[in-house]
Design a protein around this motif. Sequence first.
Motif, PDB file in Angstrom:
ATOM      1  N   GLN A   3       6.865  10.982   9.795  1.00 21.48           N
ATOM      2  CA  GLN A   3       7.061   9.006  10.035  1.00 21.48           C
ATOM      3  C   GLN A   3       6.520   8.281   8.551  1.00 21.48           C
ATOM      4  OE1 GLN A   3       3.565   7.765  11.415  1.00 21.48           O
ATOM      5  NE2 GLN A   3       4.223   5.586  12.158  1.00 21.48           N
ATOM      6  N   TYR A   4       7.902   7.738   7.798  1.00 19.06           N
ATOM      7  CA  TYR A   4       7.995   6.696   6.968  1.00 19.06           C
ATOM      8  C   TYR A   4       6.359   6.031   6.668  1.00 19.06           C
ATOM      9  CZ  TYR A   4       9.188   5.231   2.535  1.00 19.06           C
ATOM     10  OH  TYR A   4       9.668   4.251   1.153  1.00 19.06           O
ATOM     11  N   LYS A   5       5.093   5.713   6.199  1.00 26.10           N
ATOM     12  CA  LYS A   5       4.346   4.466   6.258  1.00 26.10           C
ATOM     13  C   LYS A   5       3.881   4.801   4.586  1.00 26.10           C
ATOM     14  CE  LYS A   5       0.846   3.337   9.571  1.00 26.10           C
ATOM     15  NZ  LYS A   5       0.496   3.690  10.005  1.00 26.10           N
ATOM     16  N   ASN A   6       3.675   3.801   4.331  1.00 21.35           N
ATOM     17  CA  ASN A   6       3.166   3.707   3.299  1.00 21.35           C
ATOM     18  C   ASN A   6       4.088   3.644   1.239  1.00 21.35           C
ATOM     19  OD1 ASN A   6       0.781   2.053   3.598  1.00 21.35           O
ATOM     20  ND2 ASN A   6      -0.299   4.274   4.336  1.00 21.35           N
ATOM     21  N   ALA A   7       5.070   3.798   2.370  1.00 21.01           N
ATOM     22  CA  ALA A   7       6.248   4.324   1.087  1.00 21.01           C
ATOM     23  C   ALA A   7       5.556   5.802   0.960  1.00 21.01           C
ATOM     24  CB  ALA A   7       5.893   3.803  -0.633  1.00 21.01           C
ATOM     25  N   SER A   8       5.655   6.661   2.489  1.00 14.92           N
ATOM     26  CA  SER A   8       6.016   8.054   1.783  1.00 14.92           C
ATOM     27  C   SER A   8       5.427   9.000   2.857  1.00 14.92           C
ATOM     28  CB  SER A   8       3.694   8.809   1.126  1.00 14.92           C
ATOM     29  OG  SER A   8       3.214   8.060   2.345  1.00 14.92           O
ATOM     30  N   PHE A   9       6.286  10.112   3.971  1.00 10.68           N
ATOM     31  CA  PHE A   9       7.033  10.237   4.172  1.00 10.68           C
ATOM     32  C   PHE A   9       5.734  11.418   5.166  1.00 10.68           C
ATOM     33  CE2 PHE A   9      10.893   9.517   2.104  1.00 10.68           C
ATOM     34  CZ  PHE A   9      11.736   9.401   3.001  1.00 10.68           C
ATOM     35  N   ASN A  10       5.371  11.409   6.326  1.00 12.93           N
ATOM     36  CA  ASN A  10       4.411  11.926   6.736  1.00 12.93           C
ATOM     37  C   ASN A  10       4.641  13.044   8.014  1.00 12.93           C
ATOM     38  OD1 ASN A  10       2.103  10.458   5.792  1.00 12.93           O
ATOM     39  ND2 ASN A  10       2.960   8.874   6.351  1.00 12.93           N
TER      40      ASN A  10
END
Length: 378
Positions: A170-177
């Motif tokens: 998931q791409y969230k807050n400019a990072s991949f989780n």
Amino acid sequence: MKNIKYFIQLLTLFMTLVLFTFCTGQDTPDIPSETNVAVIGSNDTIHQVGKNIYTIFEDSQKNLWFGLSDQGVAKLNKADSNNITLEYFSTKDGLCGNTVANIAEDNKGRMWFGTHSDMCILNPLESSNEKFIAFPKDDEGIPVLGYGWKSVKTDAKGEIWINTHHGIFQYKNASFNLFKVPINNIDTPSFCNTPGLISMDFIDKNGNMWFGTDGYGVYKYDGTSFTQYTKKEGLLSNNVMSITEDKAGNIWFACIEPSFDSRKSGVPGVSKLNIQKNTFTSFKDKKGLYNNNVHTIYADNSGNVWIGATGTGLYKFDGENFTLFDEPAGIDLTSNFHVSGLQSILEDSKGQLWLGYSGGLFKFEGSEIVNVTQDGPW
């Protein structure tokens, strides 16, 4: 007397020609041509939109995008009916791969492209110049989410999910989780392409997320816990390619099986899950929907379910009955591409149903499947 007779004959002939022309004009009205279509960046000499239409997407600006096999992506802009453009983009233009598996738009209006090589972003709202932005690679040149196939999806909030060979992110807050789905062992796992490959494929009207797998059935995530469905629960095959929901809230699955007998563990075809009763239904009496690979299944805005039955045709299920429409001339069922026949379906904002086949782009008109070339009819 002879002159009068001759005049009458000429007058009769004239009136006959006038009447014939009038009647013919009534039977065959003029069909507007689309010679005003500007095709940009294509080197296709057969004038099809693409050899394989892998995915079809409509953005918030009403542009249509076509993800192609080995030809990049094509963008159709028909906001101005007098100036229709069909523009192609490839790796030469900065696209991150020439086989585009999936297209999505996030809540900021940015376009995401998942390819068989990597993924990249296009922000058409920032500039009139189309510019693709690639994600950084490590010191050895390896993409941030690894090599190989990428598929992008959006959730109800417009946030991006990326399916990869290395998991779901998931791409969230400019990072991949990394989003972990618990894979439970089954007695006889099978696979068609990549053992255990899992992807976030669909979100139903209740917000449940559905994950299809290659060999381990399908998973439903309700925000708290996961539920797995396999052959044991009634699914035809544990290899799920496509998922959708009908107007009654039933969940439909397009299932496939490998061509190698040693890897088979089920039957390809279509399964329908009644969520309320927790029961599966298959369709043995419908040609092409049982013991036949089905790659694409889609529900339109009215809740009708459309199914591409490879080698058989296009089915429409209206909630009560199935209607079969013959496959169009020109499709390629012998393609080396891993999906032959119908690959993608989209109903646009005007209610037009678009069909991506092996062999070209088509649209559904009345009760016919019509080929759409670079020149139209758009």
